[in-house]
Write a protein that holds these residues in place. Sequence first.
Motif, short mmCIF file in Angstrom:
data_model
loop_
_atom_site.label_atom_id
_atom_site.label_comp_id
_atom_site.label_asym_id
_atom_site.label_seq_id
_atom_site.Cartn_x
_atom_site.Cartn_y
_atom_site.Cartn_z
N ALA A 418 0.86 -1.18 0.00
CA ALA A 418 0.00 0.00 0.00
C ALA A 418 0.89 1.23 0.00
O ALA A 418 1.47 1.60 1.03
N VAL A 419 1.05 1.86 -1.16
CA VAL A 419 1.90 3.05 -1.28
C VAL A 419 1.18 4.23 -0.62
O VAL A 419 0.03 4.52 -0.93
N GLN A 420 1.89 4.91 0.28
CA GLN A 420 1.30 6.04 0.99
C GLN A 420 1.67 7.39 0.39
O GLN A 420 0.94 8.36 0.55
N PHE A 421 2.82 7.45 -0.27
CA PHE A 421 3.22 8.68 -0.97
C PHE A 421 3.87 8.29 -2.30
O PHE A 421 4.77 7.45 -2.33
N VAL A 422 3.43 8.93 -3.37
CA VAL A 422 4.10 8.80 -4.66
C VAL A 422 4.11 10.17 -5.30
O VAL A 422 3.17 10.96 -5.13
N SER A 423 5.16 10.49 -6.02
CA SER A 423 5.27 11.80 -6.69
C SER A 423 5.79 11.60 -8.11
O SER A 423 6.37 10.57 -8.44
N TYR A 424 5.56 12.62 -8.94
CA TYR A 424 6.17 12.64 -10.27
C TYR A 424 6.29 14.10 -10.72
O TYR A 424 5.55 14.97 -10.26
N ASN A 425 7.26 14.33 -11.60
CA ASN A 425 7.42 15.64 -12.24
C ASN A 425 6.77 15.59 -13.62
O ASN A 425 6.89 14.60 -14.34
N ALA A 426 6.08 16.67 -13.97
CA ALA A 426 5.33 16.71 -15.23
C ALA A 426 5.92 17.76 -16.18
O ALA A 426 6.50 18.74 -15.73
N PRO A 427 5.75 17.54 -17.51
CA PRO A 427 5.01 16.45 -18.16
C PRO A 427 5.78 15.13 -18.16
O PRO A 427 7.01 15.12 -18.24
N LEU A 428 5.03 14.04 -18.10
CA LEU A 428 5.64 12.72 -18.02
C LEU A 428 6.18 12.23 -19.35
O LEU A 428 7.04 11.34 -19.38
N ASP A 429 5.67 12.78 -20.45
CA ASP A 429 6.07 12.29 -21.76
C ASP A 429 7.18 13.13 -22.39
O ASP A 429 7.43 13.02 -23.59
N LYS A 430 7.81 13.96 -21.59
CA LYS A 430 8.95 14.75 -22.06
C LYS A 430 10.17 14.37 -21.21
O LYS A 430 10.03 13.83 -20.11
N PRO A 431 11.38 14.67 -21.68
CA PRO A 431 12.56 14.36 -20.87
C PRO A 431 12.49 15.03 -19.50
O PRO A 431 11.90 16.11 -19.34
N GLU A 432 13.08 14.39 -18.51
CA GLU A 432 13.07 14.92 -17.14
C GLU A 432 13.59 16.35 -17.09
O GLU A 432 13.14 17.17 -16.29
N ALA A 433 14.55 16.67 -17.96
CA ALA A 433 15.12 18.02 -17.97
C ALA A 433 14.12 19.09 -18.40
O ALA A 433 14.38 20.28 -18.23
N GLU A 434 12.98 18.68 -18.95
CA GLU A 434 11.96 19.63 -19.38
C GLU A 434 10.77 19.69 -18.44
O GLU A 434 9.78 20.37 -18.71
N ALA A 435 10.85 18.97 -17.32
CA ALA A 435 9.73 18.95 -16.37
C ALA A 435 9.56 20.31 -15.72
O ALA A 435 10.54 20.98 -15.38
N CYS A 436 8.31 20.74 -15.54
CA CYS A 436 8.00 22.04 -14.96
C CYS A 436 7.15 21.94 -13.70
O CYS A 436 7.26 22.77 -12.80
N GLY A 437 6.23 20.98 -13.65
CA GLY A 437 5.30 20.87 -12.54
C GLY A 437 5.51 19.60 -11.74
O GLY A 437 6.40 18.80 -12.03
N ARG A 438 4.64 19.40 -10.74
CA ARG A 438 4.85 18.26 -9.86
C ARG A 438 3.52 17.88 -9.22
O ARG A 438 2.67 18.74 -8.95
N ALA A 439 3.34 16.60 -8.96
CA ALA A 439 2.15 16.11 -8.29
C ALA A 439 2.54 15.10 -7.22
O ALA A 439 3.52 14.35 -7.38
N VAL A 440 1.76 15.08 -6.14
CA VAL A 440 1.94 14.11 -5.06
C VAL A 440 0.58 13.48 -4.76
O VAL A 440 -0.42 14.19 -4.59
N TYR A 441 0.55 12.16 -4.72
CA TYR A 441 -0.65 11.44 -4.27
C TYR A 441 -0.35 10.82 -2.92
O TYR A 441 0.72 10.25 -2.70
N SER A 442 -1.32 10.93 -1.99
CA SER A 442 -1.13 10.44 -0.63
C SER A 442 -2.29 9.56 -0.21
O SER A 442 -3.46 9.86 -0.50
#
Length: 499
Positions: A418-442
């Motif tokens: 049961a994952v209690q915290f997961v995050s990602y940088n967006a957009p997900l379909d672009k290289p990580e170096a182009e990420a601008c935003g972020r989301a956290v699910y709890s």
Amino acid sequence: MHRASALLTGSFAILAGVIFGLPSCGSSDDVGFNPLDDGGRVDDGSFTPRPDGGGPRPCTTGLCLKRVSCPGGGDTTITGTVYDPAGKVPLYNAFVFVPNAPLQKIPTGASCDRCDSGSNVYSGDPVSSALTDASGKFTLKNVPVDNNIPLVVQIGKWRRENVKINVTKSCGENPVAAEVTRLPKNSGEGSIPHIALATGGWDSMECLLRRMGLDSSEFSTKGAAGDGRVHLFQGQGSGTQKPTIKFDNDVAGGASFANAGTDMWSNVDQLKAYDMVILSCEGARFPDSKPESARNALYEYEKIGGRVFASHWHDIWFSQGPSPVPAIGRWTNSSQENDRDTQVAEVNEKFPKGKAFSDWLQNVQATSAKGKLPIEQARRNLSLPLGSRAQDWATIPNYMWRKNNVDDPPTLASPPEAVQFVSYNAPLDKPEAEACGRAVYSGLHVSSGARKDNIGQTFPGAECISGDLSPQEKALEFMLFDLSSCISKDTEPPPPPIH
């Protein structure tokens, strides 16, 4: 609302008798500062990188001229601990600095604020800077010596501005009081992100912000009296659980909250006016209020730099979000719950921020066992993170649930994670170096166990229970401030922001 530029400019003029806005300064001499040398030592934190990749610049004006040469390799330092607005919980990865130029007003609304490329959130041309460690502590090296030296504390769009300290101990340590190194409680003390927060029938993230130290004056709603930085919107509730929908009479004129479904998340133009969106669990997914167009809008908001924090049943934004968002994890679509047993999550220490999170939880007394986080009323909507861009922070390895939440024997879930915290940088379909935003699910709830806010009553006096943060509230606070910080790869140690 942002008064620091004028205040700092006036104090600089008194201190240095010059016009600021010119290059920052420092020392390349390992044994001390020579005003004729290049500015800033990379090794001691007194030099902050520039967007063009250039090295230190000549010290020609400003506070760097007030640094001193110390014999025998000595140094003049400022030391302290950064705290949340309440002044109680130390904070990790806060950027602390002595500015050599006026601070610029932080723009409001979604923006691409990366640590590695000239963010428009950070300004001030620091003379000396440092990031806080997992105990919230910092040391600024090679600092100016004088009275009324400005000191700034910042995490993303949180910025404590109008603070001045006396650095009187040349070639020695100058500790500062905790009161001057906490983040702002109100806009008079500095910058606070513009936050849109939806209430819910089963959680009360709005009360967490109050317990974190934000003044009541900073809460309002769309179109209501007052200019609070946190706008509250009415979400939904399941069964008899009704969300809070109205302010106390002495806050925002006693206004009723604007509606989350129509006035907050229905399109990207509404969302992008805010720096951050926080979604309290409603007790069910309520898909009618979150149509595909709204789910697409939330991800578009993340892609342009928005920050999103979502609790429990707000998993719908991810599990049923636009491609490739659902692929960040294995969503269980399960209602298996356990409100009777405290369960223990294991913190993922295999990445730099995860290791810091683990250390931090122990330092703030959120756990007595390193790498473990006790959780009341944990949920299991996400069983496994997937893909290289999804970062899991804490997971219960063997989640136990009870049928209908009665006194039946607990049963091991399948799959058990049961994952209690997961995050990602967006957009997900672009290289990580182009990420601008972020989301956290709890999977965590604020209003659970011993901390049971009076959801459905007027905010804040009737709804929110006062007191220190519970262990899982401290974990939530860590994630909220990490969500606020400039964007960087989770697989690398957080760098100081370039500006």
